[in-house]
Design a protein around this motif. Structure first.
Motif, PDB file in Angstrom:
ATOM      1  N   TRP A  73      -3.975   0.677  -2.165  1.00 59.04           N
ATOM      2  CA  TRP A  73      -3.575  -0.603  -1.563  1.00 59.04           C
ATOM      3  C   TRP A  73      -3.917  -1.685  -2.563  1.00 59.04           C
ATOM      4  CZ3 TRP A  73      -6.951   2.860   0.600  1.00 59.04           C
ATOM      5  CH2 TRP A  73      -8.309   2.594   0.458  1.00 59.04           C
ATOM      6  N   LEU A 112      -7.126  -2.770   3.447  1.00 61.89           N
ATOM      7  CA  LEU A 112      -5.900  -2.669   4.236  1.00 61.89           C
ATOM      8  C   LEU A 112      -5.970  -3.619   5.425  1.00 61.89           C
ATOM      9  CD1 LEU A 112      -5.464   1.207   4.313  1.00 61.89           C
ATOM     10  CD2 LEU A 112      -3.770  -0.398   3.416  1.00 61.89           C
ATOM     11  N   SER A 159       0.858  -1.178   0.000  1.00 64.75           N
ATOM     12  CA  SER A 159       0.000   0.000   0.000  1.00 64.75           C
ATOM     13  C   SER A 159       0.897   1.231   0.000  1.00 64.75           C
ATOM     14  CB  SER A 159      -0.929   0.011   1.219  1.00 64.75           C
ATOM     15  OG  SER A 159      -0.172   0.065   2.424  1.00 64.75           O
ATOM     16  N   TYR A 219      -2.088   4.164   8.279  1.00 61.64           N
ATOM     17  CA  TYR A 219      -2.256   4.669   6.911  1.00 61.64           C
ATOM     18  C   TYR A 219      -2.819   6.086   6.868  1.00 61.64           C
ATOM     19  CZ  TYR A 219      -3.010   4.450   1.876  1.00 61.64           C
ATOM     20  OH  TYR A 219      -2.958   4.679   0.529  1.00 61.64           O
TER      21      TYR A 219
END
Length: 732
Positions: A676, A681, A656, A689
């Motif tokens: 991603w 994710l 990602s 993130y």
């Protein structure tokens, strides 16, 4: 003093950025002994009332090889109190450098960087101190002690009110390496606190001020004095000091010269020395402004000349508003100090002039010049009542900006600050303020002064300020004295309001003096617009494909569209909505309104026109985001320009991250993709993130072109450019 050189970053802007990132006696071994100075000459005649109650005559020698100063001083002290004094006390602030535990911490980060770049330097090289070699009173040996940065010289006979005594002191100073007020680094010597300075005697308490130098802030509390200084230095050195400077050859010492300075009614005496100083000097209306600088980049003289013009403008303004700057010269010393600008009497110390410097709008520069009125001319105990210099200096920079039409730097910069969470009174001591000196003394302090200004009006306020200056020029003011001046000029109600403001720990600016919601929104938009522009211009030839630049472009008025995935599963969609909420919140703080597209049909309708003219932030898996699918060939091609193999990156399972490229349909726009490769994710990656997403868009961190993360959320590869301003935002 100012702790950051970033233009126009207020407490709230800094908080937003952090949220946005989430996160002369014979000296053994000397080649020449320095004799005790002779008895003060007629220039120190006590019958001449224009002279200060303390006069110094200093002979010293700077040894550039050992970085030591050997010297002696003759100090004539006149007792202005009603007490009979049994001792004379001097500050030996150079002893703050005896250990890291007592050195001021504001330069600690700079010294850590210097240590990394100079591994040959030992920890003790960053330390120094002052040794007192001898003491005499009226030519006779006298007992003395030097402890905790206070030198006490005993008097054999009490000094009665109105009488004078001459104390002669021999001293030897070790100058520390690195960055302190007294230090040497590269090709410059910073010379503050280099000799014993007479303390201030408090007649009300019947005691001398023996306060050691503040570890966290400032302790510059002195009586205005007369100085005659003779400093022996290498002939190649350019020396900057306050006062009238002359030079002469040193008999029997080829390659050296004597620099002489006389400075009457001066709060403190510092020097700066460098072999590489260039000097620009301009005289107008009897005042000479000199800028000592390093010619280390093209066209720097032009910027220096603009700074000199700005100095004249500020001095003229404060002359009109407060009272005339009385000295014939004002000097600016460029140094390697970063993040801190420092005021001294008739001299200020600034950091390096940069290519993108804006002299006409450098509010830090104006703040330091204002200190000539609120520190150098009107003194105060900066350990006990720092508001009196920092609050007035910070208000003054805004006052100057307001009257020259600078909206961001003017009164709105005072009105915008929300300091309601700070529960310390403005009248706090340094110890009481702890690590909140900035919001307490600067922020809340200038708000209290601004509130007084608004309550009484400009003309009465200016009249009060001129009276305050008249009463305390060359003297030390107090908060009580300030309040009395307010009462005498503006009335009892004004005094009571200011008294409450200074002593109420929960003081906030009255609502009628704050900005409206609409005005706040407009202000922050312009503020961040200026900040992003300033930040990005720090790096010459910074690439167009920079994630922070997409925010800058939106602040400049270019359209911005956020395109979400339209084929994400439940988990991924939930993650995307969380990211969108955080991203929109940060953009809205800056006054940026971005269009959001979530449906493919809308995407298809706008692809050729609206989206071709817009900067784009795409969020989601490449296969789930219709925009990425539609523009894939152009994305693959443009990704090569930033050294990214797009096909290979999208093929990395569970990877990602983000990348930014030029818009395939419009080379003047940018496309930023937060991606991603899995369906969603991983839980560990999702925890970091969003923070990294906002971090990459910030003006206060490094400039990313791309970064790649593993399932744990760790960055495994990236391409970025260092942001020289990021160090100012690093959390302590």
């Amino acid at each position: 003093m100012y702790r950051t050189t970033l233009k126009a970053v207020s407490q709230k802007a800094l908080a937003y950025s952090l949220a946005f990132t989430l996160a002369a006696c014979p000296v053994a071994g000397s080649s020449q002994a320095l004799a005790d100075p002779a008895t003060p000459t007629a220039s120190f005649d006590e019958s001449v009332q224009v002279h200060a109650p303390v006069q110094y005559r200093i002979n010293a020698r700077l040894d550039e090889n050992t970085m030591r100063i050997q010297g002696s001083e003759s100090v004539t002290y006149r007792n202005l109190s009603k007490d009979t004094l049994q001792e004379i006390v001097f500050h030996t602030f150079a002893d703050a450098n005896r250990s890291k535990a007592t050195q001021t911490s504001m330069f600690e980060r700079n010294n850590e960087e210097i240590r990394k770049g100079n591994p040959q330097k030992k920890p003790e090289d960053f330390l120094g101190g002052i040794d007192i070699l001898s003491s005499k009173v009226n030519g006779q040996s006298a007992e003395f002690s030097n402890s905790n940065q206070a030198l006490t010289v005993q008097l054999k006979q009490g000094l009665k009110p109105g009488e004078s005594v001459t104390v002669q002191i021999g001293f030897d100073v070790k100058i520390p390496y690195g960055m302190q007020r007294l230090s040497y680094y590269k090709d410059i010597v910073n010379g503050a606190h280099w000799f014993p300075v007479a303390s201030v005697y408090d007649a009300s308490k019947h005691e001398w001020d023996k306060t050691p130098y503040s570890k966290t802030f400032e302790t510059d509390y002195y009586d205005a004095s007369d100085y005659e200084v003779h400093l022996n230095v290498p002939d190649s050195y350019q020396i900057l000091m306050p006062g009238t400077i002359t030079t002469q050859e040193v008999s029997g010492e080829p390659g050296r010269k004597m620099v002489n300075a006389t400075a009457d009614n001066t709060r403190e005496l510092v020097f700066f020395a460098s072999r590489n100083y260039k000097v620009e000097s301009v005289t107008r209306d009897g005042l000479t402004v000199e800028y000592y600088y390093f010619a280390n980049m093209p066209d720097k003289k032009k910027l220096v000349d603009e700074y000199i013009d700005a100095a004249f403008d500020a001095i003229h303004f404060f002359n009109e508003k407060y009272g005339k700057y009385p000295y014939p010269e004002f000097r600016i010393a460029e140094s390697y100090v970063e993040g801190v600008a420092v005021e001294f009497s008739r001299v200020i110390q600034m950091g390096q002039v940069a290519q993108n410097s804006d002299p006409a709008h450098d509010d830090v520069f104006v703040h330091e010049i204002a200190h000539q009125w609120f520190h150098a001319l009107i003194g105060n105990n900066s350990e006990k009542e720092s508001f009196l210099d920092e609050g007035f200096a910070d208000f003054s920079k805004a006052y100057f900006a307001e009257k020259r039409g600078d909206t961001l730097g003017g009164f709105q910069s005072i009105q915008i600050d929300d300091l309601s969470s700070i529960d310390k009174p403005i009248a706090s001591t340094n110890e009481e303020a702890q690590d909140e000196e900035n919001p307490v003394f600067y922020g809340k302090g200038r708000q209290a002064i601004y509130q007084l200004y608004r309550m009484v009006g400009e003309d009465p306020f200016d009249a009060f300020m001129r009276e305050y200056f008249k009463r305390y020029e060359y003297k030390n003011a107090t908060i009580d004295g300030l309040l009395q001046t307010i009462q005498d000029t503006l009335g009892t109600e004004a005094r009571q309001e200011m008294d409450r403001a200074l002593h109420d720990p929960n003081f906030t600016l009255k609502p009628e003096f704050r900005l409206s919601e609409a005005e706040e929104t407009a202000y922050w938009h312009e503020q961040f617009k200026s900040i992003y522009h300033s930040s990005l211009s720090q790096v010459p030839n910074l690439g167009a494909e920079t994630m922070s630049r997409i925010v800058d472009k939106a602040l400049q008025g270019e359209p911005l569209t956020i395109v979400m995935s339209d084929r994400a599963d439940y988990t991924a969609n939930k993650q995307e909505q969380s990211m969108l909420k955080q991203l929109q919140g940060s953009l809205q703080l800056m006054g940026i309104q971005a269009d959001v597209i979530t449906e493919r049909q809308v995407l298809k309708k706008q692809m050729e026109k609206e989206l071709a003219a817009s900067n784009i932030i795409a969020i989601g898996r490449a296969g789930s985001n219709g925009l990425i699918q539609a523009l894939k060939p152009g994305i693959m091609q443009n990704a090569k320009a930033i050294g990214l193999n797009w096909t290979s990156l999208m093929g990395q399972k569970a990877a990602s991250g983000a990348y930014i490229i030029k818009h395939p349909y419009n080379q003047n726009r940018l496309l930023l993709h937060f991606f991603w490769n899995g369906k969603a994710l991983s839980e560990p990656a999702m925890k970091v993130y969003p923070a990294q997403m906002l971090n990459a868009l910030s003006f206060s961190t490094d400039y990313y072109q791309y970064y790649v993360m593993d399932p744990s959320g760790k960055i495994t590869s990236d391409r970025k450019t260092a942001n020289p301003m990021s160090k100012f935002f690093a959390q302590e």
